[in-house]
Structures are given as structure tokens and as C-alpha cells.
Design a protein around this motif. Sequence first.
Motif, mmCIF file in Angstrom:
data_model
loop_
_atom_site.group_PDB
_atom_site.id
_atom_site.type_symbol
_atom_site.label_atom_id
_atom_site.label_comp_id
_atom_site.label_asym_id
_atom_site.label_seq_id
_atom_site.Cartn_x
_atom_site.Cartn_y
_atom_site.Cartn_z
ATOM 1 N N TYR A 1 -6.985 7.231 -2.418
ATOM 2 C CA TYR A 1 -7.875 6.261 -3.056
ATOM 3 C C TYR A 1 -7.899 4.929 -2.325
ATOM 4 N N ASN A 2 -6.932 4.725 -1.426
ATOM 5 C CA ASN A 2 -6.920 3.477 -0.658
ATOM 6 C C ASN A 2 -8.097 3.380 0.300
ATOM 7 N N TYR A 3 -8.703 4.535 0.609
ATOM 8 C CA TYR A 3 -9.853 4.535 1.512
ATOM 9 C C TYR A 3 -11.163 4.225 0.774
#
Length: 228
Positions: free
Chosen positions: A86-88
Amino acid sequence: MGGLDLTFLNWDIISKFVVKGFIFSVQLTVIATLGGILLGTVLALMRLSGKKFLEIPATFYVNGMRSVPLVMVILWFFLLVPAGFYNYLPNGANNRAEYSAIITFIAFEAAYFSEIMRAGIQSIPRGQVYAGQAMGMTYAQNMKLVVLPQAFRNMLPVLLTQTIILFQDTSLVYAIGAYDLLKGFVTAGKLYGRPEEAYLLAAVVYFAVCYGLSYMVKRLQAKIAIIR
């Protein structure tokens, strides 16, 4: 039932708790519908291609998704996908549940939209396909210019009906903590000590929205029948 107080839900509470959830439920419905139709069309074309290397994986995907409850798919994706994924995504760390819901709904609903698309494509008389081929059209041109425009018109009431079901299913994202319409009502009910009223009013809202959309679909279906 005599102790119910349905008046506890005023506009201040609605604007503070319910509107945010309603907006996300609508956004999820629209995004999942568009994404599901797009992916579902690709899957339908793969299954109708007559090529085993395309037909077999598409059939496996569709039948597999249609054989598993949606809530299980939501939980699997949310719990098994690493948090680093989800960091992307924009602000992904703070919206993990919402992103999980969107991705899961698109992937799941594509299987159902695929079957609708496949039935719609097969409903077009083969003579029109042969006519397009006789004019020198490629398979892609035939689908784009001849088959899909007519198929979409035939399938529109069914697609919209599936969208209504999708809107109802958005309440399942409550299982992973996403802030949808149901969670908005439940949060307000817990804070003000009126959980029964909150669930009842949530049911009324879902009924009103879905009944209104169903009525519009019936009207649209009648108009399409006249055009035919």
C-alpha cells in the motif's frame, strides 16, 4: 420496539458520520462497476476467443471467483497482502482498508460482469459478425464497431441490476474497517447509544436507494424493449 427513538439522527449527526460513509459507498460502487466491466469484458473476450491458452485461465478465474463468498475474498486480500504494497499507492498507509475494498471489488465483480458480457455478446446474431468479416474487418474491429455496441445496449439493464447488488455488497467492507455507509450509521449509533435505531435507519437508506435504482432500471428496460 416501543423504546425506539428514530429522531436521534438529525442533520448534524448525518453530516458528521453518515455522509462520509455514503460517499465512499457510492465511490466504491462506481469504481468497481467501471473496473469490473472493463476487466469482465476482457475475460469474456478471452473465453470466446476459441484459443485454449486464453479460454482456460479466464474460465478458471471466473468460476473460481463465483464460487467463493465476497466477504472471504475481502478478508483474504486485506490480511494476506503485505502492508508494504500500500506504500506504492497515494496515502496508502492510511487508507489500507479502502484500497483493499476497491481492488477486491473490481477483481470479484469482474467475474460476474464477465458472464453478463459473454451472454450479451453471444446474443448478437452471427450473421452480423459474418457481415463484418465479409467487409474485411478484423476480430477487434468487428467487436468494437459491430458486436459490443449492440451487446452493451442489450445488457444495460442487467449491468445496472448487478450494480445495485454491488452497492448492497459494499456493506461487507465493514468487516475490514473501511468507512462505508453502514459503518457511518453504526458509529453514530454507538456514540449516541442507539445501535438498534442506527441499523434500522441504515436498512431504510439501503432500501430507498436500491428500490429507486431498481425502478429506474425497469423504466430503462421498457424503453430498450420499445427500441428493439
